[in-house]
Motif scaffolding. Structure first.
Motif, short mmCIF file in Angstrom:
data_model
loop_
_atom_site.label_atom_id
_atom_site.label_comp_id
_atom_site.label_asym_id
_atom_site.label_seq_id
_atom_site.Cartn_x
_atom_site.Cartn_y
_atom_site.Cartn_z
N PHE A 4 -45.54 28.01 75.39
CA PHE A 4 -44.13 28.42 75.30
C PHE A 4 -43.14 27.26 75.46
CE2 PHE A 4 -46.27 32.46 75.61
CZ PHE A 4 -45.64 33.13 74.59
N GLU A 5 -43.60 26.13 76.00
CA GLU A 5 -42.72 24.97 75.97
C GLU A 5 -42.73 24.32 74.60
OE1 GLU A 5 -43.30 22.36 79.35
OE2 GLU A 5 -42.60 23.89 80.75
N SER A 6 -43.68 24.74 73.74
CA SER A 6 -43.72 24.13 72.41
C SER A 6 -43.21 25.06 71.31
CB SER A 6 -45.15 23.68 72.08
OG SER A 6 -45.97 24.81 71.81
N VAL A 7 -43.01 26.35 71.59
CA VAL A 7 -42.54 27.22 70.50
C VAL A 7 -41.12 26.79 70.09
CG1 VAL A 7 -43.93 29.19 71.23
CG2 VAL A 7 -41.55 29.05 71.96
N PRO A 8 -40.81 26.89 68.80
CA PRO A 8 -39.51 26.42 68.34
C PRO A 8 -38.35 27.07 69.09
CG PRO A 8 -40.96 26.89 66.47
CD PRO A 8 -41.69 27.32 67.70
N SER A 9 -38.47 28.34 69.44
CA SER A 9 -37.34 29.03 70.06
C SER A 9 -37.07 28.58 71.49
CB SER A 9 -37.59 30.53 70.03
OG SER A 9 -38.79 30.83 70.73
N LEU A 10 -38.02 27.90 72.13
CA LEU A 10 -37.83 27.53 73.54
C LEU A 10 -37.98 26.02 73.77
CD1 LEU A 10 -39.87 30.40 75.30
CD2 LEU A 10 -37.38 30.23 75.08
N ARG A 11 -37.91 25.25 72.73
CA ARG A 11 -38.17 23.82 72.89
C ARG A 11 -37.15 23.21 73.85
NH1 ARG A 11 -39.94 22.00 67.46
NH2 ARG A 11 -41.85 23.08 68.06
N GLY A 12 -37.64 22.34 74.73
CA GLY A 12 -36.76 21.68 75.69
C GLY A 12 -36.59 22.45 76.99
N LYS A 13 -37.15 23.65 77.06
CA LYS A 13 -37.04 24.44 78.29
C LYS A 13 -38.24 24.18 79.19
CE LYS A 13 -33.76 27.14 76.32
NZ LYS A 13 -32.39 27.24 76.76
N THR A 14 -38.08 24.55 80.47
CA THR A 14 -39.20 24.51 81.40
C THR A 14 -39.71 25.94 81.58
OG1 THR A 14 -38.26 22.65 82.58
CG2 THR A 14 -39.91 23.97 83.75
N VAL A 15 -40.99 26.13 81.41
CA VAL A 15 -41.56 27.48 81.55
C VAL A 15 -42.27 27.58 82.90
CG1 VAL A 15 -43.23 29.14 80.65
CG2 VAL A 15 -41.76 27.86 79.08
N VAL A 16 -41.75 28.45 83.76
CA VAL A 16 -42.36 28.69 85.07
C VAL A 16 -43.20 29.96 84.96
CG1 VAL A 16 -41.89 29.22 87.50
CG2 VAL A 16 -40.38 27.64 86.24
N VAL A 17 -44.46 29.87 85.33
CA VAL A 17 -45.34 31.03 85.19
C VAL A 17 -45.56 31.63 86.59
CG1 VAL A 17 -47.51 31.88 84.24
CG2 VAL A 17 -46.50 29.80 83.32
#
Ligand code: NAG
Ligand code: NAG
Length: 577
Positions: free
Chosen positions: A493-506
């Motif tokens: 999800f840090e690599s999907v185009p819609s979320l690029r540049g975000k930090t994903v906390v699981v």
């Protein structure tokens, strides 16, 4: 998915609670967890080069998009609705499932020719990809991915913007019953496995797909029959990792908080798989009282007595419906993550509240601040849902029946709920000279039917009560399976185009409802429930205008595809606890 979608909404203005900070007792005792970093991010997982096309092709290739729209739309067009009264898989009412299987065979020829496809209890599907024989001395535990073929029925088709079984695609969303609960998951899983087989991929550990067909009617016919078969085949705790539908998708805190206060972009995305489920039971109350002409009535008819029982169940405080945020509650971990990664969007008192050992007070403050969807992840609930009695205006009701539905918080048990009900009802039994049979001794009904007295009340449950699910591990240091799952989730999800540049906390959370995983507890400790859609992409589950953003469907496929590869390439897995 049987649950109420729960947002992380925060009402910053209603958080007036103040907290003192007592020394955290576990720190005094030298708990090894003390002083550990809260909510560390899982290391991203880099896949070995396996010559397969990259998962990013899913959201980037227009032909894949068209193919998936077509597959999902066709799946939605077959009305595999179930009701609670459908009990026989050979009954005509299950005919659409046969058609659904034919569709799957057409859509996924590789799977149907290269893997083992089994039908369990006629309509349950178990699809197994085994490693080529003789390739390994040390067999690795299988991976299990699950979804359900059935959908909830629709009420009034004319309420829908597009007909509920049309599978209409508007260029952005696929519409229709089951599009987001959960034929998107089922079609997504089959599609990635079909793609793997098309590339001549062979697994190094079994990959199993299991699809029940009555999850929306409690799952006894589908998952309930599949589970014992898998347990016999792979043994207790014989499965490495289970992924089912569920969870709260991917969301930011800002979008649901008092966002007018904040202008900046919120770059932290919370991925929230469910790692536990509340328990559940229905208490059925059946009252028989003497009948007669309503011109010569007793002061309280059967309806009056039953009303008094319900009134007291709703109004007696016996300390069971209080929320608790104990040290191991998954919601506590999630809140810690929010404090750590999104301090600007959480309540100012939250950090100190989480340090308090008054778990009830902390839970109550969180529940007040964030609303009922959050409250009911922290406490048990009670809802009188069915009330039947009386047939004629001039005849006294002889039979009155009610059903009260309970959901059991993680810190409680179904027994506690039953005992509370008995305690509340006991004085009413005495007051009206009733006899009664309670739960375990319902076999005695009729032995003392209350003839000549006030009547007889039977308390029973419609099926065995369900305890809260064991909480699956979420510590990246002690659970390598979770670390791998969370690491792949973050990488994807840090690599999907819609979320690029975000930090994903699981972070794990718990469900207020139940999934088919209730039958799979024996198979693995690592059970995760997650339909990974961004906010606003999986809409109107269980109601009119259900739909799924096709981009969310393609992103979920990235996760499935990379999870299978990542666990397949991996030899680890022994929990170090
Ligand atoms: C219950 O039984 C007692 C003794 O038989 C009687 O006095 C009383 O009126 C009865 N109460 C009701 C509500 O029927
Ligand atoms: C899990 O294992 C226990 C103990 O062997 C057994 O009684 C139970 O039926 C199993 N549960 C399921 C859902 O199969």
């Amino acid at each position: 998915m049987r649950f109420v979608r729960c947002l992380i909404g925060i009402n910053l203005l209603s958080c007036a609670a103040s907290f003192t900070i007592p020394p955290f007792p576990q720190q005094i005792l030298g708990n090894p967890k003390a002083g550990k970093e809260k909510c560390p991010l899982p290391p991203k997982v880099t896949l070995d080069d396996d010559n397969l096309f990259p998962s990013l092709r899913y959201p980037q290739d227009e032909t894949v998009l068209q193919r998936q729209v077509s597959r999902l739309s066709k799946a939605v067009q077959i009305p595999t609705a179930v009701t609670d009264s459908m009990k026989d898989p050979h009954d005509e009412s299950f005919a659409p499932f046969v058609e659904f299987h034919q569709l799957l065979a057409e859509l996924f020829p590789q799977i149907h020719s290269k893997s083992k496809v089994e039908r369990i209890n006629r309509l349950g599907l178990v699809i197994t990809l085994d490693p080529p024989s003789g390739t390994r001395n040390q067999p690795k535990k299988p991976l299990l991915f699950t979804a359900h073929q059935d959908v909830v029925p629709i009420d009034d088709a004319s309420d829908w913007t597009h007909p509920p079984f049309s599978g209409y695609f508007d260029g952005e969303f696929v519409w229709g019953r089951g599009s987001s609960d959960c034929k998107n998951g089922l079609i997504g899983l089959l599609s990635v496995v079909e793609d793997l087989l098309n590339q001549d991929w062979t697994p190094s550990r079994p990959v199993v797909l299991a699809f029940g067909f009555d999850e929306e009617a409690h799952g006894y016919l589908g998952a309930g029959k599949i589970a014992p078969l898998l347990e016999e085949r792979y043994g207790k705790d014989g499965v490495e990792f289970i992924l089912d539908e569920g969870g709260m998708g991917l969301s930011t805190l800002r979008s649901s908080s008092a966002s007018a206060l904040h202008d900046e972009e919120d770059n932290v995305i919370y991925a929230l798989p469910d790692v536990g489920e509340k328990g559940a039971l229905d208490i059925i109350l059946s009252l028989s009282v003497p009948g007669g002409h309503s011109s010569v009535p007793p002061k309280h008819t059967g309806i009056g007595i039953m009303s008094e029982i319900i009134y007291n169940l709703e109004n007696t405080e016996l300390d069971i419906f209080t929320p608790s945020l104990g040290p191991d509650h998954p919601t506590r971990r999630m809140l810690e993550c929010q404090v750590h990664h999104s301090p600007q969007y959480v309540e100012t008192w939250l950090a100190s509240a989480l340090d308090s050992d008054d778990y009830a007070a902390t839970a109550e403050s969180v529940a007040q601040s964030r609303g009922d969807d959050r409250r009911f992840t922290l406490q048990s609930s009670q809802a009188a849902d069915i009330f039947n009695g009386g047939v004629k205006s001039n005849a006294l009701p002889e039979k009155v029946r009610t059903v009260v539905n309970y959901r059991v918080g993680l810190h409680q048990t179904p027994d506690m709920v039953q005992e509370r009900a008995e305690k509340i009802i006991e004085p009413i039994i005495a007051k009206y000279n009733l006899t009664w049979s309670r739960f375990s001794d319902t076999g005695n009904v009729g032995a003392d039917s209350g003839v000549g007295k006030g009547g007889h009340l039977t308390l029973s449950t419609s099926r065995p009560p369900l305890s809260p699910a064991p909480v699956s591990p979420t510590d990246i240091e002690t659970s390598p399976v979770w670390a791998r799952f969370a690491g792949v989730t973050r990488s994807v999800f840090e690599s999907v185009p819609s979320l690029r540049g975000k930090t994903v906390v699981v972070s794990g959370d718990i469900m207020t409802g139940n999934t088919d995983t209730r039958f799979y507890w024996n198979l693995s400790r690592n059970i995760y429930r997650w339909s990974p859609a961004r906010e606003g992409r999986a809409l109107n589950i269980h109601t009119v205008d259900e739909r799924i953003g096709i981009d969310a469907h393609l992103e979920a496929m990235m996760l499935y595809y990379d999870l299978i590869r990542a666990f397949d390439q991996w030899d680890g897995g022994v929990d170090q606890i």
